[in-house]
Design a protein around this motif. Structure first.
Motif, PDB file in Angstrom:
ATOM      1  N   MET A   1       4.387   4.551  -4.515  1.00 16.00           N
ATOM      2  CA  MET A   1       5.120   3.614  -5.354  1.00 16.00           C
ATOM      3  C   MET A   1       4.885   2.185  -4.887  1.00 16.00           C
ATOM      4  SD  MET A   1       7.015   2.899  -7.921  1.00 16.00           S
ATOM      5  CE  MET A   1       7.792   4.422  -8.513  1.00 16.00           C
TER       6      MET A   1
ATOM      7  N   LEU B   1       9.641   1.203 -13.527  1.00 19.35           N
ATOM      8  CA  LEU B   1       8.914   2.338 -12.981  1.00 19.35           C
ATOM      9  C   LEU B   1       9.905   3.400 -12.529  1.00 19.35           C
ATOM     10  CD1 LEU B   1       6.300   0.417 -10.790  1.00 19.35           C
ATOM     11  CD2 LEU B   1       6.044   1.215 -13.145  1.00 19.35           C
TER      12      LEU B   1
ATOM     13  N   ASP C   1      -0.210  -3.231  -7.071  1.00 12.69           N
ATOM     14  CA  ASP C   1      -1.269  -3.358  -8.077  1.00 12.69           C
ATOM     15  C   ASP C   1      -0.748  -4.024  -9.351  1.00 12.69           C
ATOM     16  OD1 ASP C   1      -3.041  -2.105  -6.369  1.00 12.69           O
ATOM     17  OD2 ASP C   1      -2.882  -0.142  -7.329  1.00 12.69           O
TER      18      ASP C   1
ATOM     19  N   GLU D   1       2.238   0.998  -3.490  1.00 11.33           N
ATOM     20  CA  GLU D   1       0.900   0.603  -3.914  1.00 11.33           C
ATOM     21  C   GLU D   1       0.858   0.352  -5.419  1.00 11.33           C
ATOM     22  OE1 GLU D   1      -3.136  -0.302  -2.999  1.00 11.33           O
ATOM     23  OE2 GLU D   1      -1.269  -0.175  -1.837  1.00 11.33           O
ATOM     24  N   GLN D   2       1.576   1.163  -6.196  1.00 14.14           N
ATOM     25  CA  GLN D   2       1.619   0.967  -7.646  1.00 14.14           C
ATOM     26  C   GLN D   2       2.243  -0.383  -7.986  1.00 14.14           C
ATOM     27  OE1 GLN D   2       3.724   4.046  -9.784  1.00 14.14           O
ATOM     28  NE2 GLN D   2       3.348   3.120 -11.791  1.00 14.14           N
TER      29      GLN D   2
END
Length: 405
Positions: free
Chosen positions: A122, A113, A128, A124-125
């Motif tokens: 970031m 990423l 997930d 939270e990304q």
């Protein structure tokens, strides 16, 4: 395809304006080959790891060593820029593409990423992605962030780090090269930091963001039983301590180590886990070359040690061995993993100190391994890498891993 011949770098001192895609790819391949394979080949469903700061320096070494030696899968985070009409992509962009290719060839599911690791978006990304792709549990987190500034997600305050001593001015020898590569040893004086600058540097380089990552992942229930995390750090020599360990960066590193102790207690109670700092030995990195005195010190250290100098891939392989239980944790009295003992051995430091005191522009070539150091700086950006044809056109528009060409 956008091809260019990049036969030599454009630079301002140790700051390079271009990087070489083929050189970066070959450098990553060479680092991969330098990592010793484990005695037992790892399975495809190895431990899930998150490496924050995966594209450069020790973070890159941690990613490569983790993939090949520990058999990790998971996520790497970095902040890099793509190619433009005027410039190549950053070296870390090309290194990440090469790392992803090696991971695929090795059968490792590794996602990269590109973005601000300090941001809550970031975090939270990543959370997930851990749920959707990696079974919802994280086994390891390596924190290796060297950044000039950080925006606090809660307050919006932008903190900028500085390289300054604390309490009094510092005067130190340093090494510079002119446009033709000729070395010069000179003295530079750095004014002491204000209290506000110290606080800003601690906010950027200390343990606040590392702890915030753990808070976020724990809050989502994503830490596996026995979860372990390590933040990469450095102590270094007394020769550089005024600007480093006793300076603003040192204050940040002390905060990082205090954060490790607090996290270690908390993780032990939460998931039977561990948090440590890993004190690494000296290396030529994009961040270290900006620190006054470090270039001279590392060149002299190499002059003393030659091939006995331990590269980052070997150091980070040792770290993974300890984190994964191949070898027991080897902690000092403050709970830190020490991978720098080869550098700080008294006889080594005595020899480096003698050379430091004697170093002048006239005799530096006899005291330091300047060819190695100069080459290492160039190799950070994909130049001076053996086996690369710098006269051949090369495509500078390399897609980010997972994106179409």
């Amino acid at each position: 395809m956008t091809e260019r011949v990049i036969d030599r770098p454009r630079s301002r001192g140790f700051l390079f304006l271009d990087s070489h895609p083929a050189g970066c790819r070959q450098l990553v391949s060479d680092m991969w080959e330098a990592v010793a394979a484990p005695a037992t080949p790892p399975s495809a469903d190895g431990p899930v790891a998150l490496v924050i700061g995966s594209s450069a320096g020790y973070g890159l070494a941690a990613t490569l060593a983790g993939l090949k030696r520990a058999g990790i899968r998971g996520i790497g985070i970095c902040f890099e820029k793509p190619a433009t009409a005027r410039r190549t992509a950053t070296a870390g962009w090309y290194r990440t593409a090469a790392t992803a290719e090696l991971a695929r060839e090795a059968g490792r599911d590794m996602v990269f990423l590109n973005g601000d690791a300090f941001s809550d978006a970031m975090k939270e990304q990543v959370a997930d992605l851990l749920v959707e792709r990696f079974g919802g549990k994280l086994d390891y987190l390596i924190y290796s962030v060297a950044a000039p500034r950080r925006t606090d997600p809660e307050t919006g305050t932008v903190h900028a780090s500085v390289l300054q001593p604390i309490g009094a001015s510092s005067r130190t020898k340093t090494l510079v090269f002119d446009d033709e590569g000729a070395p010069e040893v000179k003295e530079v004086e750095t004014a002491p930091a204000a209290e506000e600058d110290i606080a800003h540097t601690v906010a950027v380089m200390g343990g606040a963001d590392w702890e915030r990552w753990i808070d976020h992942l724990a809050g989502r229930g994503l830490l596996a039983d026995g979860f372990a995390t390590a933040a990469l750090s450095y102590i270094g020599s007394t020769l550089t301590e005024a600007i480093y360990r006793k300076g603003t960066i040192g204050a940040a590193k002390a905060h990082l180590e205090g954060t490790a102790r607090a996290l270690d207690k908390r993780l032990s109670e939460l998931v039977g886990g561990r948090a440590v700092t890993s004190v690494n030995g000296a290396a030529v990195t994009q961040s270290s070359t900006a620190i006054p005195g470090i270039a001279l010190y590392v060149g002299l250290l190499r002059g003393v040690l030659d091939e006995r100098m331990v590269p980052p891939t070997a150091q980070l392989s040792a770290l993974w061995d300890q984190l994964t239980g191949v070898r027991p944790l080897d902690l000092d009295e403050e709970g830190r993993i020490r991978l720098d003992t080869w550098e700080l051995a008294p006889e080594i430091q005595a020899a480096v100190t003698e050379r430091w005191q004697a170093a002048t522009t006239e005799d530096i070539a006899q005291l330091a391994d300047l060819g190695w150091f100069h080459g290492e700086v160039h190799r950070l950006y994909g130049f001076a890498v053996p086996g690369v044809d710098y006269g051949a056109p090369v495509d500078i528009e390399v897609p980010w891993p997972g994106q179409p060409a």
